[in-house]
Enzyme design. Structure first.
Site, PDB file in Angstrom:
ATOM      1  N   GLY A 103       0.803  -1.215   0.000  1.00  0.00           N
ATOM      2  CA  GLY A 103       0.000   0.000   0.000  1.00  0.00           C
ATOM      3  C   GLY A 103       0.838   1.269   0.000  1.00  0.00           C
ATOM      4  N   CYS A 120       1.915   2.362  12.297  1.00  0.00           N
ATOM      5  CA  CYS A 120       3.057   3.219  11.979  1.00  0.00           C
ATOM      6  C   CYS A 120       3.290   4.232  13.087  1.00  0.00           C
ATOM      7  CB  CYS A 120       2.813   3.963  10.672  1.00  0.00           C
ATOM      8  SG  CYS A 120       2.107   2.914   9.435  1.00  0.00           S
TER       9      CYS A 120
HETATM   10  N1  PLP Z   1      -3.128   2.862   3.654  1.00  0.00           N
HETATM   11  C1  PLP Z   1      -3.807   2.523   4.759  1.00  0.00           C
HETATM   12  C2  PLP Z   1      -5.170   3.084   4.995  1.00  0.00           C
HETATM   13  C3  PLP Z   1      -3.245   1.619   5.673  1.00  0.00           C
HETATM   14  O1  PLP Z   1      -3.926   1.280   6.767  1.00  0.00           O
HETATM   15  C4  PLP Z   1      -1.945   1.118   5.414  1.00  0.00           C
HETATM   16  C5  PLP Z   1      -1.286   0.220   6.396  1.00  0.00           C
HETATM   17  O2  PLP Z   1      -1.533   0.290   7.574  1.00  0.00           O
HETATM   18  C6  PLP Z   1      -1.285   1.501   4.237  1.00  0.00           C
HETATM   19  C7  PLP Z   1      -1.912   2.384   3.386  1.00  0.00           C
HETATM   20  C8  PLP Z   1       0.083   0.987   3.913  1.00  0.00           C
HETATM   21  O3  PLP Z   1       0.018  -0.319   3.394  1.00  0.00           O
HETATM   22  P1  PLP Z   1       1.291  -1.294   3.448  1.00  0.00           P
HETATM   23  O4  PLP Z   1       1.420  -1.740   4.863  1.00  0.00           O
HETATM   24  O5  PLP Z   1       0.927  -2.394   2.501  1.00  0.00           O
HETATM   25  O6  PLP Z   1       2.456  -0.513   2.965  1.00  0.00           O
END
Ligand code: PLP
Length: 385
Positions: free
Chosen positions: A71, A326
């Site tokens: 993501g 995060c």
């Molecule tokens: N977007 C949202 C809404 C998310 O919750 C997350 C991960 O927590 C991401 C993007 C990032 O995705 P990835 O962990 O695959 O990099």
């Protein structure tokens, strides 16, 4: 060993069939999908078949899916790629909501500094919802890209992306939707929404970590952010994560097959959890009760430090989160809850419970017992102090 896992928005365990779908590509089928020989072509076939599965799952065409490392990369590619492709046409601003994931928010902030674009941040309501009119107002005709997420990772608030999309569409402004938390949990169809780009991630739906995709509507100009390969039609160069992509497709199939049944089950579990928590004093829900993901509940506990509660619950064998993964570990207050207008103490006292396929009624009972026990203990310690 933790016995109750309620942190599915951070990561979900593999769904049945995912490991099996990945296994050949971690073993005998190790060929490079760009190689012309048969070993390579078998890997290529797995990627193309996964592309078809993911495209079908979101109502896209096969050629509109670009695999990424997850993501975060897809969000960065969307913002940078869509914006840069419009710079020559005189684009001057980026519009995002105040509750975006850092991989959108910080990518937008960095892009704005690097390219001298104005960054417009659209506010949210007390429940964390975005008003479509506010997005429309912020998006002037020189806007390079607008990005509003489908469902929020911290509160579960579902945004009116369809209503946001239609005026932007009429005005020819590219609209990106981060669907990482909604895909597989609630209906998500790119044609029905009318967006130009959308982000998906495998590990939130029971696929492996390190795999995801960006949907880009056919004909939408996008510039690569990586260079040095022709994979993914030059939009995302780099040897593909074949096992990850195969696992992503298997997870998407399994998640969508069970989606409606899971929706009903999770709504009911969430009600039980909420009812149990509401019995305690000083508990407030952050986010909408209606119009939210069925699996996510964010609450503030008055007089309690969310991180202390999360740590104490972990010792009790219950995994929850004090914010997004995060942000966890950093003492930064949640920008999502802050944007919703919560007082500092309520932001600090927030805990996120997120459920998934493996969550049972017994898990909710055990979680409630542990939360109530821990809350009372923490409050007693505070009073004694
Ligand atoms: N977007 C949202 C809404 C998310 O919750 C997350 C991960 O927590 C991401 C993007 C990032 O995705 P990835 O962990 O695959 O990099």
């Amino acid at each position: 060993m933790n016995s109750v896992y309620l942190d599915y928005n951070a990561a979900a365990p593999l769904l049945p069939g995912v490991r099996e779908a990945m296994a050949p590509f971690l073993d005998a089928e190790f060929g490079n999908p760009s190689s012309l020989h048969q070993a390579g072509q078998r890997a290529r076939h797995a990627i193309e078949s996964a592309r078809e599965t993911i495209a079908r799952a979101i109502g896209a065409e096969i050629g509109e899916i670009f695999f990424t490392s997850g993501g975060t990369e897809a969000n960065n590619l969307a913002l940078w790629g869509l914006a840069r492709a419009r710079l020559k046409a005189g684009a001057k601003r980026i519009v995002v909501s105040a509750v975006e994931h850092p991989s959108v928010f910080e990518a937008a902030a960095f892009l704005s500094r690097a390219e001298g674009l104005e960054l417009a941040v659209v506010p949210v309501t007390r429940e964390g919802k975005v008003y479509p009119d506010e997005v429309d107002r912020a998006a002037e005709s020189d806007t390079a890209v607008v990005s509003v997420m489908h469902a929020n990772n911290e509160t579960g608030a579902v945004q009116p992306v369809r209503e946001i999309a239609s005026p932007l569409r009429r005005r020819g402004i590219p609209f990106h939707v981060d669907a990482v938390q909604s895909f597989g949990k609630i209906a998500f169809d790119v044609r029905e929404i009318g967006c130009d780009a959308a982000t998906l991630s495998a590990h939130k739906i029971g696929g492996p970590k390190g795999a995801g995709a960006l949907y880009v509507r056919k004909g939408t100009p996008i510039q690569a952010i990586f260079h040095g390969g022709s994979q993914e039609k030059n939009v995302r160069p780099g040897t593909e994560n074949v096992a990850g992509i195969a696992g992503f497709a298997a997870a998407a199939e399994a998640a969508l097959r069970a989606r409606e049944e899971e929706f009903r089950r999770l709504v009911s579990l969430k009600k039980d959890l909420l009812r149990g928590l509401a019995g305690e004093s000083g508990v407030t829900v952050n986010g909408p009760v209606e119009g939210a993901l069925p699996n996510t509940l964010n609450v503030s506990f008055e007089g309690i430090d969310g991180q202390a509660l999360v740590t104490a619950l972990d010792i009790e064998g219950v995994c929850v989160s004090s914010g997004s993964a995060c942000a966890a570990g950093s003492s930064e207050p949640s920008h999502v809850l802050t944007a919703m207008g919560l007082k500092e103490a309520a932001v600090k006292g927030a805990v996120r419970f997120s459920m998934g396929r493996g969550t049972t009624g017994r898990d909710i009972e055990l979680c409630l017992e542990a939360v109530i026990r821990t809350l009372r203990r923490l409050r007693q310690v505070k009073h004694a102090g």
